[in-house]
Motif scaffolding. Structure first.
Motif: not given
Length: 192
Positions: A3, A97, A102, A105, A128
C-alpha cells in the motif's frame, strides 16, 4: 500487495517559506509514485491531518486542510483523517490494512520527523513491512533542544536514521518503482 500511504499532502503544507524545507521535488516524486500505483491498481491511502487547535491551518473548514489538487484522492482510494501525528492512532488504518490482507506499506509525505516518523514507527511495531521513501518525504528547519538551529536536511536525515533498520527500510523512489512495487505485484495472490 504494498500500500502507498501518502501523509498530510495538504494545501497548508505549501504555505511555509520554501527555504525552510528540503526535498523541493517531493511533491513531484509523490505524484509519480501515485500515478504508478494507480496504473497498477495497487492500494493507495491518503492521510489528512485535522487539527484540534482552533486557528490552525488544518482546522476543519480552513483552506489549508484540503488535499493539494495534484495529489487529491480518487473516489476509490481510502482516506484516513487523523488528529495526532501517527496515522494509526484512533483512525482504523490498521484494521483497514489487515482486512485487505495488506502486510507492507510505502510511506511518503510530510513531515519526515513528525507524522512520517511517528506513523512508520507504529507500522514497524505492528509488524508491517515498512518502507519510507527518502526523496518522497521532507522536513522543515527546526531549533533543537540545545537552541541550535538545524537545517531541514539535518532534521530529515536524522528522522530517516531513527527509522532505518529498526522500524522501516529507507528507500529511494527509484527503488519503490523498480524493486518494491514489482516484487509486491509478483507475489500477489491470483484473483478468482
Amino acid at each position: 500487495m504494498t500500500t502507498l500511504l501518502i501523509i498530510d499532502m495538504q494545501v497548508g503544507m505549501t504555505w511555509p517559506k520554501a527555504e525552510v524545507r528540503n526535498n523541493h521535488n517531493a511533491e513531484e516524486t509523490i505524484a509519480r509514485l501515485l500515478m504508478e500505483w494507480r496504473h497498477r491498481k495497487a492500494p493507495v491511502v491518503h492521510v489528512r491531518h485535522i487539527s484540534r487547535t482552533p486557528g490552525s491551518p488544518f482546522w476543519p473548514g480552513q483552506p489549508g486542510v484540503e488535499f493539494q489538487p495534484a495529489l487529491s484522492p480518487l473516489a476509490c482510494e481510502h482516506v484516513v483523517e487523523k488528529n495526532v501525528p501517527d496515522a494509526f492512532i484512533n483512525t482504523g488504518l490498521e484494521r483497514w490494512l489487515h482486512t485487505r490482507g495488506e502486510s507492507s506499506i510505502i510511506i511518503v509525505g510530510v513531515s519526515t520527523n513528525n507524522s512520517v516518523e511517528s506513523t512508520a514507527r507504529t507500522a514497524g511495531n505492528l509488524g508491517f513491512k515498512t518502507f519510507v521513501v527518502s526523496d518522497g518525504t521532507y522536513a522543515y528547519a527546526k531549533t533543537d533542544f540545545n537552541s541550535k538551529e538545524r537545517s531541514a536536511e539535518d532534521i530529515h536525515a536524522m528522522a530517516l536514521a531513527n527509522l532505518d533498520g529498526e522500524y522501516a527500510s529507507i528507500i529511494s523512489s527509484v527503488d519503490a518503482l523498480e524493486v518494491v512495487l514489482p516484487l509486491a505485484l509478483s507475489t500477489q495472490a491470483p484473483i478468482g
